[in-house]
Design a protein around this motif. Structure first.
Motif, PDB file in Angstrom:
ATOM      1  N   UNK A  59       0.854  -1.190   0.000  1.00 16.09           N
ATOM      2  CA  UNK A  59       0.000   0.000   0.000  1.00 16.09           C
ATOM      3  C   UNK A  59       0.884   1.232   0.000  1.00 16.09           C
ATOM      4  N   UNK A  60       0.928   1.941  -1.132  1.00 20.07           N
ATOM      5  CA  UNK A  60       1.833   3.086  -1.238  1.00 20.07           C
ATOM      6  C   UNK A  60       1.102   4.306  -1.760  1.00 20.07           C
ATOM      7  N   UNK A  61       1.718   5.458  -1.562  1.00 27.42           N
ATOM      8  CA  UNK A  61       1.185   6.708  -2.096  1.00 27.42           C
ATOM      9  C   UNK A  61       1.564   6.817  -3.579  1.00 27.42           C
ATOM     10  N   UNK A  62       0.975   7.777  -4.304  1.00 26.13           N
ATOM     11  CA  UNK A  62       1.280   7.893  -5.734  1.00 26.13           C
ATOM     12  C   UNK A  62       2.764   8.037  -6.048  1.00 26.13           C
ATOM     13  N   UNK A  63       3.477   8.866  -5.285  1.00 26.23           N
ATOM     14  CA  UNK A  63       4.901   9.057  -5.557  1.00 26.23           C
ATOM     15  C   UNK A  63       5.643   7.728  -5.550  1.00 26.23           C
ATOM     16  N   UNK A  64       5.359   6.887  -4.564  1.00 22.20           N
ATOM     17  CA  UNK A  64       6.051   5.603  -4.462  1.00 22.20           C
ATOM     18  C   UNK A  64       5.827   4.706  -5.653  1.00 22.20           C
ATOM     19  N   UNK A  65       4.620   4.771  -6.235  1.00 21.24           N
ATOM     20  CA  UNK A  65       4.287   3.922  -7.385  1.00 21.24           C
ATOM     21  C   UNK A  65       4.869   4.427  -8.687  1.00 21.24           C
ATOM     22  N   UNK A  66       5.396   5.642  -8.684  1.00 21.80           N
ATOM     23  CA  UNK A  66       5.942   6.209  -9.920  1.00 21.80           C
ATOM     24  C   UNK A  66       7.117   5.393 -10.441  1.00 21.80           C
ATOM     25  N   UNK A  67       7.854   4.756  -9.544  1.00 17.58           N
ATOM     26  CA  UNK A  67       8.989   3.940  -9.982  1.00 17.58           C
ATOM     27  C   UNK A  67       8.533   2.780 -10.857  1.00 17.58           C
ATOM     28  N   UNK A  68       7.446   2.108 -10.476  1.00 17.24           N
ATOM     29  CA  UNK A  68       6.919   1.016 -11.291  1.00 17.24           C
ATOM     30  C   UNK A  68       6.308   1.547 -12.581  1.00 17.24           C
ATOM     31  N   UNK A  69       5.586   2.650 -12.491  1.00 20.08           N
ATOM     32  CA  UNK A  69       4.963   3.222 -13.689  1.00 20.08           C
ATOM     33  C   UNK A  69       6.014   3.568 -14.740  1.00 20.08           C
ATOM     34  N   UNK A  70       7.152   4.094 -14.307  1.00 17.12           N
ATOM     35  CA  UNK A  70       8.220   4.440 -15.251  1.00 17.12           C
ATOM     36  C   UNK A  70       8.805   3.201 -15.904  1.00 17.12           C
ATOM     37  N   UNK A  71       8.985   2.138 -15.121  1.00 11.58           N
ATOM     38  CA  UNK A  71       9.530   0.896 -15.691  1.00 11.58           C
ATOM     39  C   UNK A  71       8.564   0.260 -16.681  1.00 11.58           C
ATOM     40  N   UNK A 113      12.419  -1.572  -8.108  1.00 11.92           N
ATOM     41  CA  UNK A 113      11.640  -0.345  -7.960  1.00 11.92           C
ATOM     42  C   UNK A 113      11.665   0.079  -6.500  1.00 11.92           C
ATOM     43  N   UNK A 114      12.099   1.292  -6.235  1.00 11.14           N
ATOM     44  CA  UNK A 114      12.080   1.802  -4.867  1.00 11.14           C
ATOM     45  C   UNK A 114      10.719   2.433  -4.611  1.00 11.14           C
ATOM     46  N   UNK A 115      10.041   1.949  -3.568  1.00  7.26           N
ATOM     47  CA  UNK A 115       8.719   2.442  -3.184  1.00  7.26           C
ATOM     48  C   UNK A 115       8.925   3.367  -1.989  1.00  7.26           C
ATOM     49  N   UNK A 116       8.775   4.661  -2.205  1.00  9.25           N
ATOM     50  CA  UNK A 116       9.313   5.639  -1.266  1.00  9.25           C
ATOM     51  C   UNK A 116       8.389   6.042  -0.126  1.00  9.25           C
ATOM     52  N   UNK A 117       7.049   5.888  -0.265  1.00  5.74           N
ATOM     53  CA  UNK A 117       6.161   6.377   0.774  1.00  5.74           C
ATOM     54  C   UNK A 117       4.894   5.550   0.924  1.00  5.74           C
ATOM     55  N   UNK A 118       4.398   5.443   2.154  1.00  3.84           N
ATOM     56  CA  UNK A 118       3.245   4.614   2.508  1.00  3.84           C
ATOM     57  C   UNK A 118       1.941   5.217   1.998  1.00  3.84           C
ATOM     58  N   UNK A 119       0.961   4.364   1.763  1.00  2.17           N
ATOM     59  CA  UNK A 119      -0.341   4.806   1.283  1.00  2.17           C
ATOM     60  C   UNK A 119      -1.117   5.649   2.265  1.00  2.17           C
ATOM     61  N   UNK A 120      -0.833   5.512   3.570  1.00  2.00           N
ATOM     62  CA  UNK A 120      -1.579   6.327   4.536  1.00  2.00           C
ATOM     63  C   UNK A 120      -1.234   7.807   4.408  1.00  2.00           C
ATOM     64  N   UNK A 121      -0.170   8.109   3.671  1.00  2.00           N
ATOM     65  CA  UNK A 121       0.223   9.500   3.462  1.00  2.00           C
ATOM     66  C   UNK A 121      -0.805  10.278   2.640  1.00  2.00           C
ATOM     67  N   UNK A 122      -1.559   9.588   1.821  1.00  4.43           N
ATOM     68  CA  UNK A 122      -2.445  10.280   0.880  1.00  4.43           C
ATOM     69  C   UNK A 122      -3.692   9.438   0.591  1.00  4.43           C
ATOM     70  N   UNK A 123      -4.587   9.368   1.586  1.00  2.88           N
ATOM     71  CA  UNK A 123      -5.813   8.606   1.402  1.00  2.88           C
ATOM     72  C   UNK A 123      -6.692   9.216   0.301  1.00  2.88           C
ATOM     73  N   UNK A 124      -6.585  10.530   0.103  1.00  2.00           N
ATOM     74  CA  UNK A 124      -7.405  11.168  -0.917  1.00  2.00           C
ATOM     75  C   UNK A 124      -7.067  10.646  -2.309  1.00  2.00           C
ATOM     76  N   UNK A 125      -5.811  10.317  -2.528  1.00  2.00           N
ATOM     77  CA  UNK A 125      -5.424   9.755  -3.821  1.00  2.00           C
ATOM     78  C   UNK A 125      -6.093   8.408  -4.042  1.00  2.00           C
ATOM     79  N   UNK A 126      -6.200   7.621  -2.983  1.00  6.55           N
ATOM     80  CA  UNK A 126      -6.858   6.323  -3.100  1.00  6.55           C
ATOM     81  C   UNK A 126      -8.355   6.487  -3.298  1.00  6.55           C
TER      82      UNK A 126
END
Length: 379
Positions: A327-339, A356-369
């Motif tokens: 469960x990650x925030x959008x920024x963290x998933x950008x690594x996979x999206x780029x690959x 892929x480095x996943x940099x931040x937890x999903x609880x950081x941005x519930x609004x994105x989810x």
């Protein structure tokens, strides 16, 4: 901190090569260039305690590197896909590594308080570690910072100042507050060389977790790029060579990827950031030389700087959650999206090993989810 083989010998300017003894310094006084920490040679296998004081650490670092289904990258991909899960750090992002090291050094220099400009994660880390150390913290965030990150900052008792406009305005406001209060600046761009230095452990951890095998690619969500620098340096420390690095950015704020695509050596500031990936929504206004340095490292590694649209990022978020339990925030998933984009363009090969480095937890941005669910993004 230890005074062993890993001890700091001073600060070196990347632009003019000026050398300074270990001190609290953010930029070269001769040319305003980026400073980096020099350590006693040979560079080999740092212990985290070479960076972080015992009374400051909260157990950051040492995050897991685990293999996930290769189909997460693409159904036709036959190589190995791994994630470096930085959501496991104490405040939920890789920023804890920088802040722990920078705060440790700030305490040695007699800091009475700290300030951090942040799009959210660095501010949460700074507030968390300042609370643990018992010193005041002021955090400057853009007004658009996700509420989850703001709530976390306030929970730790920091003074929160919301700044209008893009992240660059928060960066400038933090500089002003440091001058006013005499506090130490823990902003996690390249500004604090002691924090950036600690990120070399990320590269070292990946190399050691792979049993000393060099992966084909490492993808890194990137704003100004200290994490790119850390991975690059960590592999030089231990492997003496660097895998191809990917600076993963959003199309809504992609100054480094734009310069890479244009064959330029210098990065120009972005005009108006607009992306779901708040953690990398940094236009580099006021310090584009940081992006230029990151660009040079990407090129030295033989890698790529890639910008992806927000819908790619959302899709990668959902895939990581539903197929890897991450469960990650959008920024963290950008690594996979780029690959995913690089594979579709034929740049990542069928048998490659990709991290892929996943940099931040999903609880950081519930609004994105909430936005993802509202639009019914498929996995």
């Amino acid at each position: 901190m230890k005074t062993a083989a890993g001890s700091v010998t001073g600060l070196r300017c990347l632009a003019c090569n000026a050398f300074y003894p270990p001190e609290l310094l953010y930029r070269c006084t001769a040319c305003a260039g980026i400073l980096e920490v020099e350590r006693a040679k040979p560079f080999r296998r740092w212990d985290p305690s070479d960076f972080v004081r015992e009374e400051v650490t909260l157990g950051e670092g040492g995050t897991p590197l685990r293999q996930v289904p290769s189909s997460l990258l693409h159904p036709d991909f036959r190589g190995a896909l791994l994630v470096k899960d930085e959501t496991r750090n104490p405040s939920g992002s890789f920023k804890d590594r920088l802040v722990a090291a920078a705060l440790s050094r700030a305490i040695e220099f007699g800091a009475s308080g700290i300030v951090s400009a942040s799009s959210g994660n660095a501010g949460a880390a700074a507030a968390c570690y300042a609370a643990n150390a018992g010193i005041p913290a002021i955090i400057c965030c853009p007004e658009t910072t996700p509420h989850g990150k703001l709530a976390q900052i306030m929970a730790y008792g920091a003074t929160l100042e919301r700044v209008s406009g893009h992240y660059g305005n928060s960066f400038q406001r933090a500089m002003e507050l440091c001058d006013q209060h005499g506090y130490v600046n823990l902003t996690t761009t390249y500004l604090n060389p002691y924090g950036v230095d600690a990120l070399r452990l990320v590269g070292q951890e990946i190399f050691e977790a792979l049993g000393g095998i060099l992966p084909g690619w490492i993808s890194i969500p990137t704003s100004s790029g200290p994490l790119v620098k850390g991975v690059f340096q960590g592999f030089l420390d231990t492997a003496e060579q660097v895998p191809r690095l990917v600076a993963a950015q959003s199309e809504g704020c992609a100054p480094i990827a734009r310069a890479f695509a244009g064959g330029q050596d210098t990065v120009e500031p972005w005009e108006l950031p607009q992306t779901i990936a708040s953690g990398i929504s940094d236009p580099l206004q006021g310090y584009p030389e940081e992006g230029s340095h990151t660009l040079s490292l990407i090129r030295k590694s033989g890698g790529e700087a890639v910008a992806v649209p927000d819908n790619y990022i959302k899709d990668a978020m959902v895939a990581l959650a539903r197929k890897a339990g991450l469960f990650c925030e959008p920024t963290g998933a950008t690594s996979l999206a780029a690959c995913r984009r690089l594979f579709s363009e034929g740049k990542i090969g069928m048998p490659d090993t990709v991290v892929c480095i996943i940099t931040g937890h999903g609880f950081k941005d519930f609004s994105a989810w909430s936005d993802v669910e509202a639009h019914g993004i498929p996995s």
